[in-house]
Motif scaffolding. Structure first.
Motif, PDB file in Angstrom:
ATOM      1  N   SER A   1       0.826  -1.212   0.000  1.00 39.94           N
ATOM      2  CA  SER A   1       0.000   0.000   0.000  1.00 39.94           C
ATOM      3  C   SER A   1       0.855   1.255   0.000  1.00 39.94           C
ATOM      4  O   SER A   1       0.559   2.214  -0.710  1.00 39.94           O
ATOM      5  CB  SER A   1      -0.928   0.013   1.222  1.00 39.94           C
ATOM      6  N   LYS A   2       1.924   1.265   0.795  1.00 33.69           N
ATOM      7  CA  LYS A   2       2.785   2.450   0.839  1.00 33.69           C
ATOM      8  C   LYS A   2       3.495   2.665  -0.492  1.00 33.69           C
ATOM      9  O   LYS A   2       3.583   3.795  -0.977  1.00 33.69           O
ATOM     10  CB  LYS A   2       3.812   2.313   1.963  1.00 33.69           C
ATOM     11  N   LEU A   3       3.994   1.605  -1.079  1.00 37.00           N
ATOM     12  CA  LEU A   3       4.723   1.744  -2.339  1.00 37.00           C
ATOM     13  C   LEU A   3       3.803   2.120  -3.490  1.00 37.00           C
ATOM     14  O   LEU A   3       4.186   2.890  -4.365  1.00 37.00           O
ATOM     15  CB  LEU A   3       5.482   0.458  -2.648  1.00 37.00           C
ATOM     16  N   MET A   4       2.581   1.604  -3.479  1.00 37.42           N
ATOM     17  CA  MET A   4       1.653   1.889  -4.578  1.00 37.42           C
ATOM     18  C   MET A   4       1.097   3.310  -4.507  1.00 37.42           C
ATOM     19  O   MET A   4       0.640   3.841  -5.511  1.00 37.42           O
ATOM     20  CB  MET A   4       0.508   0.876  -4.578  1.00 37.42           C
ATOM     21  N   GLN A   5       1.161   3.944  -3.340  1.00 34.45           N
ATOM     22  CA  GLN A   5       0.653   5.312  -3.218  1.00 34.45           C
ATOM     23  C   GLN A   5       1.354   6.266  -4.186  1.00 34.45           C
ATOM     24  O   GLN A   5       0.736   7.198  -4.695  1.00 34.45           O
ATOM     25  CB  GLN A   5       0.833   5.829  -1.785  1.00 34.45           C
ATOM     26  N   GLY A   6       2.616   6.009  -4.445  1.00 35.11           N
ATOM     27  CA  GLY A   6       3.350   6.863  -5.364  1.00 35.11           C
ATOM     28  C   GLY A   6       2.921   6.709  -6.812  1.00 35.11           C
ATOM     29  O   GLY A   6       3.239   7.555  -7.646  1.00 35.11           O
ATOM     30  N   LEU A   7       2.192   5.640  -7.106  1.00 32.86           N
ATOM     31  CA  LEU A   7       1.754   5.394  -8.482  1.00 32.86           C
ATOM     32  C   LEU A   7       0.289   5.738  -8.715  1.00 32.86           C
ATOM     33  O   LEU A   7      -0.189   5.643  -9.837  1.00 32.86           O
ATOM     34  CB  LEU A   7       1.978   3.914  -8.825  1.00 32.86           C
ATOM     35  N   VAL A   8      -0.402   6.123  -7.659  1.00 33.79           N
ATOM     36  CA  VAL A   8      -1.846   6.368  -7.741  1.00 33.79           C
ATOM     37  C   VAL A   8      -2.106   7.866  -7.797  1.00 33.79           C
ATOM     38  O   VAL A   8      -1.540   8.627  -7.013  1.00 33.79           O
ATOM     39  CB  VAL A   8      -2.556   5.740  -6.514  1.00 33.79           C
ATOM     40  N   PHE A   9      -2.968   8.271  -8.712  1.00 33.58           N
ATOM     41  CA  PHE A   9      -3.279   9.684  -8.865  1.00 33.58           C
ATOM     42  C   PHE A   9      -4.725  10.002  -8.509  1.00 33.58           C
ATOM     43  O   PHE A   9      -5.067  11.156  -8.296  1.00 33.58           O
ATOM     44  CB  PHE A   9      -2.984  10.146 -10.296  1.00 33.58           C
ATOM     45  N   ASP A  10      -5.568   8.995  -8.395  1.00 37.01           N
ATOM     46  CA  ASP A  10      -6.960   9.190  -8.011  1.00 37.01           C
ATOM     47  C   ASP A  10      -7.025   9.499  -6.512  1.00 37.01           C
ATOM     48  O   ASP A  10      -6.523   8.724  -5.692  1.00 37.01           O
ATOM     49  CB  ASP A  10      -7.778   7.935  -8.342  1.00 37.01           C
ATOM     50  N   ARG A  11      -7.647  10.628  -6.155  1.00 38.43           N
ATOM     51  CA  ARG A  11      -7.694  11.048  -4.751  1.00 38.43           C
ATOM     52  C   ARG A  11      -8.417  10.051  -3.861  1.00 38.43           C
ATOM     53  O   ARG A  11      -7.981   9.777  -2.745  1.00 38.43           O
ATOM     54  CB  ARG A  11      -8.369  12.412  -4.627  1.00 38.43           C
ATOM     55  N   ASP A  12      -9.528   9.516  -4.333  1.00 35.61           N
ATOM     56  CA  ASP A  12     -10.305   8.577  -3.524  1.00 35.61           C
ATOM     57  C   ASP A  12      -9.516   7.293  -3.269  1.00 35.61           C
ATOM     58  O   ASP A  12      -9.507   6.775  -2.152  1.00 35.61           O
ATOM     59  CB  ASP A  12     -11.638   8.246  -4.188  1.00 35.61           C
ATOM     60  N   LEU A  13      -8.867   6.801  -4.303  1.00 36.21           N
ATOM     61  CA  LEU A  13      -8.078   5.583  -4.152  1.00 36.21           C
ATOM     62  C   LEU A  13      -6.886   5.826  -3.234  1.00 36.21           C
ATOM     63  O   LEU A  13      -6.565   5.007  -2.371  1.00 36.21           O
ATOM     64  CB  LEU A  13      -7.609   5.068  -5.518  1.00 36.21           C
ATOM     65  N   LYS A  14      -6.242   6.982  -3.400  1.00 38.42           N
ATOM     66  CA  LYS A  14      -5.103   7.308  -2.540  1.00 38.42           C
ATOM     67  C   LYS A  14      -5.544   7.422  -1.078  1.00 38.42           C
ATOM     68  O   LYS A  14      -4.855   6.952  -0.169  1.00 38.42           O
ATOM     69  CB  LYS A  14      -4.429   8.593  -2.998  1.00 38.42           C
ATOM     70  N   ALA A  15      -6.707   8.031  -0.838  1.00 31.03           N
ATOM     71  CA  ALA A  15      -7.229   8.151   0.530  1.00 31.03           C
ATOM     72  C   ALA A  15      -7.524   6.774   1.110  1.00 31.03           C
ATOM     73  O   ALA A  15      -7.249   6.513   2.286  1.00 31.03           O
ATOM     74  CB  ALA A  15      -8.483   9.018   0.544  1.00 31.03           C
ATOM     75  N   LEU A  16      -8.059   5.885   0.296  1.00 29.26           N
ATOM     76  CA  LEU A  16      -8.335   4.519   0.735  1.00 29.26           C
ATOM     77  C   LEU A  16      -7.036   3.793   1.087  1.00 29.26           C
ATOM     78  O   LEU A  16      -6.955   3.084   2.098  1.00 29.26           O
ATOM     79  CB  LEU A  16      -9.099   3.758  -0.351  1.00 29.26           C
ATOM     80  N   MET A  17      -6.014   4.006   0.276  1.00 26.23           N
ATOM     81  CA  MET A  17      -4.720   3.373   0.546  1.00 26.23           C
ATOM     82  C   MET A  17      -4.084   3.938   1.812  1.00 26.23           C
ATOM     83  O   MET A  17      -3.479   3.200   2.590  1.00 26.23           O
ATOM     84  CB  MET A  17      -3.797   3.545  -0.660  1.00 26.23           C
ATOM     85  N   GLU A  18      -4.239   5.241   2.039  1.00 28.56           N
ATOM     86  CA  GLU A  18      -3.714   5.840   3.268  1.00 28.56           C
ATOM     87  C   GLU A  18      -4.431   5.283   4.490  1.00 28.56           C
ATOM     88  O   GLU A  18      -3.813   5.026   5.523  1.00 28.56           O
ATOM     89  CB  GLU A  18      -3.832   7.362   3.206  1.00 28.56           C
ATOM     90  N   LYS A  19      -5.734   5.080   4.368  1.00 30.24           N
ATOM     91  CA  LYS A  19      -6.505   4.470   5.458  1.00 30.24           C
ATOM     92  C   LYS A  19      -6.020   3.048   5.710  1.00 30.24           C
ATOM     93  O   LYS A  19      -5.872   2.626   6.860  1.00 30.24           O
ATOM     94  CB  LYS A  19      -7.992   4.483   5.115  1.00 30.24           C
ATOM     95  N   ASP A  20      -5.753   2.319   4.643  1.00 32.72           N
ATOM     96  CA  ASP A  20      -5.247   0.953   4.775  1.00 32.72           C
ATOM     97  C   ASP A  20      -3.898   0.935   5.490  1.00 32.72           C
ATOM     98  O   ASP A  20      -3.641   0.070   6.327  1.00 32.72           O
ATOM     99  CB  ASP A  20      -5.127   0.290   3.402  1.00 32.72           C
ATOM    100  N   VAL A  21      -3.045   1.907   5.189  1.00 30.92           N
ATOM    101  CA  VAL A  21      -1.734   2.000   5.849  1.00 30.92           C
ATOM    102  C   VAL A  21      -1.926   2.221   7.346  1.00 30.92           C
ATOM    103  O   VAL A  21      -1.306   1.543   8.166  1.00 30.92           O
ATOM    104  CB  VAL A  21      -0.879   3.122   5.218  1.00 30.92           C
ATOM    105  N   ARG A  22      -2.801   3.159   7.716  1.00 26.90           N
ATOM    106  CA  ARG A  22      -3.039   3.430   9.139  1.00 26.90           C
ATOM    107  C   ARG A  22      -3.586   2.191   9.854  1.00 26.90           C
ATOM    108  O   ARG A  22      -3.129   1.843  10.945  1.00 26.90           O
ATOM    109  CB  ARG A  22      -4.020   4.597   9.314  1.00 26.90           C
ATOM    110  N   GLN A  23      -4.545   1.527   9.235  1.00 30.98           N
ATOM    111  CA  GLN A  23      -5.136   0.335   9.852  1.00 30.98           C
ATOM    112  C   GLN A  23      -4.133  -0.811   9.924  1.00 30.98           C
ATOM    113  O   GLN A  23      -4.111  -1.556  10.904  1.00 30.98           O
ATOM    114  CB  GLN A  23      -6.393  -0.092   9.086  1.00 30.98           C
TER     115      GLN A  23
END
Length: 84
Positions: free
Chosen positions: A29-51
């Motif tokens: 999830s952390k590594l893929m955040q740099g490849l994602v440009f969609d805000r909603d998907l990035k927010a979901l990935m950030e939530k996944d990192v926290r959890q």
């Protein structure tokens, strides 16, 4: 409250496997955040990192009761941003 009992060998192995899995999910999830440009998907990935970080801390607390252990790495991958 009584002291928690140590884990059985098979329980220790199961917790170790869960720690490995959650650590891998966190890294992905952390590594893929740099490849994602969609805000909603990035927010979901950030939530996944926290959890995932919370789950890893909880699993580490249980793993401390294992009769045998291996080190849980403290280094966490950092996201790739702007090619860095």
């Amino acid at each position: 409250m009584s002291e928690p009992q140590p884990l059985a060998a098979h329980e220790s192995l199961e917790i170790h496997e869960m720690l490995n899995f959650k650590t891998l999910c966190l890294a992905k999830s952390k590594l893929m955040q740099g490849l994602v440009f969609d805000r909603d998907l990035k927010a979901l990935m950030e939530k996944d990192v926290r959890q995932s970080l919370q789950a890893i801390e909880a699993l580490k607390a249980v793993y401390a009761r294992a009769p045998f252990q291996t080190a849980v790495p403290e280094n966490r991958p950092t996201p790739i941003l702007n090619g860095r």
